[in-house]
Scaffold this active site. Structure first.
Site, PDB file in Angstrom:
ATOM      1  N   THR A   1      -6.057   8.637   6.606  1.00 27.81           N
ATOM      2  CA  THR A   1      -6.018   7.534   5.654  1.00 27.81           C
ATOM      3  C   THR A   1      -7.468   7.223   5.281  1.00 27.81           C
ATOM      4  OG1 THR A   1      -6.115   5.827   7.377  1.00 27.81           O
ATOM      5  CG2 THR A   1      -3.938   6.505   6.667  1.00 27.81           C
ATOM      6  N   GLY A   2      -7.684   6.795   4.070  1.00 24.71           N
ATOM      7  CA  GLY A   2      -9.060   6.492   3.658  1.00 24.71           C
ATOM      8  C   GLY A   2      -9.337   7.028   2.268  1.00 24.71           C
TER       9      GLY A   2
ATOM     10  N   SER B   1       0.809  -1.223   0.000  1.00 25.22           N
ATOM     11  CA  SER B   1       0.000   0.000   0.000  1.00 25.22           C
ATOM     12  C   SER B   1       0.842   1.273   0.000  1.00 25.22           C
ATOM     13  CB  SER B   1      -0.914   0.009   1.229  1.00 25.22           C
ATOM     14  OG  SER B   1      -0.156   0.135   2.402  1.00 25.22           O
TER      15      SER B   1
ATOM     16  N   ARG C   1      -3.766  10.157 -11.160  1.00 25.83           N
ATOM     17  CA  ARG C   1      -4.677  10.456 -10.049  1.00 25.83           C
ATOM     18  C   ARG C   1      -3.843  10.744  -8.785  1.00 25.83           C
ATOM     19  NH1 ARG C   1      -5.486   8.285  -4.612  1.00 25.83           N
ATOM     20  NH2 ARG C   1      -7.625   8.678  -4.046  1.00 25.83           N
ATOM     21  N   VAL C   2      -4.136  11.845  -8.141  1.00 25.86           N
ATOM     22  CA  VAL C   2      -3.485  12.164  -6.872  1.00 25.86           C
ATOM     23  C   VAL C   2      -4.578  12.246  -5.819  1.00 25.86           C
ATOM     24  CG1 VAL C   2      -2.214  13.933  -5.614  1.00 25.86           C
ATOM     25  CG2 VAL C   2      -1.525  13.339  -7.929  1.00 25.86           C
TER      26      VAL C   2
ATOM     27  N   THR D   1      -2.136   3.576   3.257  1.00 29.71           N
ATOM     28  CA  THR D   1      -1.428   4.824   3.482  1.00 29.71           C
ATOM     29  C   THR D   1      -0.845   4.752   4.871  1.00 29.71           C
ATOM     30  OG1 THR D   1      -2.998   6.060   2.132  1.00 29.71           O
ATOM     31  CG2 THR D   1      -1.791   7.335   3.737  1.00 29.71           C
TER      32      THR D   1
ATOM     33  N   THR E   1       1.862   7.332   0.595  1.00 29.66           N
ATOM     34  CA  THR E   1       0.925   6.326   0.070  1.00 29.66           C
ATOM     35  C   THR E   1       1.243   5.934  -1.365  1.00 29.66           C
ATOM     36  OG1 THR E   1      -1.441   5.812  -0.154  1.00 29.66           O
ATOM     37  CG2 THR E   1      -0.745   7.948  -0.955  1.00 29.66           C
TER      38      THR E   1
HETATM   39  N1  ASP Z   1      -5.954   8.280   1.201  1.00 29.16           N
HETATM   40  C1  ASP Z   1      -5.303   7.459   0.206  1.00 29.16           C
HETATM   41  C2  ASP Z   1      -5.630   7.991  -1.146  1.00 29.16           C
HETATM   42  O1  ASP Z   1      -6.779   8.343  -1.381  1.00 29.16           O
HETATM   43  C3  ASP Z   1      -5.676   6.034   0.256  1.00 29.16           C
HETATM   44  C4  ASP Z   1      -5.690   5.386   1.607  1.00 29.16           C
HETATM   45  O2  ASP Z   1      -5.516   6.023   2.620  1.00 29.16           O
HETATM   46  O3  ASP Z   1      -5.874   4.182   1.682  1.00 29.16           O
HETATM   47  O4  ASP Z   1      -4.773   7.988  -1.993  1.00 29.16           O
END
Ligand code: ASP
Length: 412
Positions: free
Chosen positions: A291-292, A88, A268-269, A240, A258
């Protein structure tokens, strides 16, 4: 977000099975099950996403030894970046839809009130350190794509292939399996977006899984790794790591890194490298990270919102829950959409008080959201969930019928 392969396998399935029951907003004022949100806390202290746990001892030792708070935080998040088995973040991150690993990171240094960030970087493993180099060696705050990569090489970072065999095989399996369930088309916040059918018939699922098994065998994916690979295709993972560190003197810094969403569109960012979304640190107040589902966090400028809430007197927990409520508000509380997203905030105030809050309680009852902490004792504490129940993976996949799951090796 860190989890073992076993937890990972359990995650989305149980999440999707519990949909009918969940979604009630828990009382935001409920005390945390763990000892989060004390009136004041201890210093020094480091908080981070769960996947940073193994690196906390060394980072805490650094803080005790007088190291800079950003260096200590970076020590934590560099761990998963270097680990090829963590798919990840950094080396071995699951690639974008074209099979290319693209990484995002940012950092904020409280004492000097500086920031650095990089987005969509290819071929460089330690993007968190590149973000720091942007902060220290340029007059800019953010570099992206090819320019960021060239800057990193100029700074002495080695170019390397970030796609491990493990991640390449997952990507190949996804590619060959590909259907319309990807990141193309209108997003979940489009007015006409509709959740997919929740219960297709079991036969269809049996056929799908069998087909995936055949493709996996054809790709020479090792039998012992096949179930994990298939799961990642059915339920594309996110991942992340954020870390905030506070020393005895009250200096504070934060950083986030991440590989973003699995199989994302090239370029994509997400929120992770966005100062104010994936991380925000203010020496006068505290630090927050996320994170998310990045798209949703960007729209509420989550980390900045949290720090500003604390500046106005909210506790870390109240500040984080308020940011989550803004995400709920953006969807008018529609749980049929909210269940396809998730968000965890890691919050640390300069007096050492901290909190971990999340939109949902976890990925499954056995895999609750939480935060790793070191303030002399290294531990994991559960988050306080705004909504009861578990999130479901996105892009949405139809719910797998329970009777099929019971006999399936994939979900044990
Ligand atoms: N926040 C991260 C993103 O959208 C992904 C994650 O936290 O799992 O790139």
């Amino acid at each position: 977000m860190g989890y073992s392969r076993r937890d990972f396998l359990a995650t989305a399935v149980v999440g999707s099975l519990s949909l009918g029951l969940e979604g009630q907003e828990s009382k935001a004022t409920e005390p945390a099950r763990a000892a989060t949100d004390p009136t004041t806390g201890k210093r020094p202290i480091i908080v981070c996403a769960k996947n940073g746990l193994n690196y906390l001892d060394e980072a805490f030792g650094m803080l005790r030894g007088g190291a800079d708070t950003l260096d200590a935080a970076l020590r934590v998040i560099r761990g998963p970046e270097d680990d090829p088995n963590n798919d990840s973040v950094g080396l071995g991150g699951i690639p974008n839809e074209e099979g290319v690993v693209e990484l995002d990171a940012c950092c904020m240094h409280g004492p000097t009130r500086r920031a650095g960030a990089v987005g969509g970087v290819r071929n460089i493993k330690n993007v968190s350190l590149v973000a720091k180099a942007v902060m220290e060696h340029t007059g800019h705050v953010m570099l992206v794509g090819e320019g960021a990569e060239r800057f990193a090489v100029a700074q002495g970072f080695p170019r390397e292939n970030l796609l491990t065999e493990h991640s390449r095989k997952i990507w190949m399996l996804w590619k060959e399996w590909q259907s319309s369930r990807d990141w193309w088309g209108p997003g979940i916040d489009a007015p006409n977006w509709k959740a997919p059918e929740t219960v297709p018939d079991s036969e269809l699922w049996q056929q799908r899984i069998q087909k995936l098994e055949e493709i996996a065998a054809g790709l020479a994916i090792e039998p012992e790794f096949r179930s994990a690979a298939i799961h990642r295709v059915l339920f594309p993972p996110t991942g992340t790591i954020h870390c905030s560190a506070l020393n005895e003197k009250g200096e504070i810094s934060g950083c986030t890194t991440t590989s973003g969403l699995a199989f994302k569109l090239p370029g994509r960012v997400g929120d992770s490298p966005i100062i104010g979304a994936g991380c925000y640190t203010d020496q006068d107040v505290g630090s927050a990270g996320a994170t998310g589902t990045g798209e949703q966090n960007i729209k509420v400028a989550g980390a900045h919102t949290i720090v500003e809430n604390m500046r106005r007197g909210m506790s870390p927990q109240e500040a984080g829950l308020d940011a989550l409520k803004r995400i709920v508000r953006n969807f008018n509380g529609d749980h049929n959409k909210l269940r396809f997203m998730d968000m965890t905030y890691y919050v640390l105030r300069t007096d050492g008080a901290y909190a971990c809050v999340s939109l949902w309680e976890g990925y499954s009852p056995t895999d609750p959201h939480g935060m790793a902490i070191h303030d002399g004792t290294r531990r994991i504490e559960k988050s306080v969930g705004l909504l009861k129940g578990n999130s479901q993976e996105f892009p949405p996949v139809p719910k797998i019928p329970p009777e099929l799951l019971k006999n399936s090796d994939y979900y044990k």
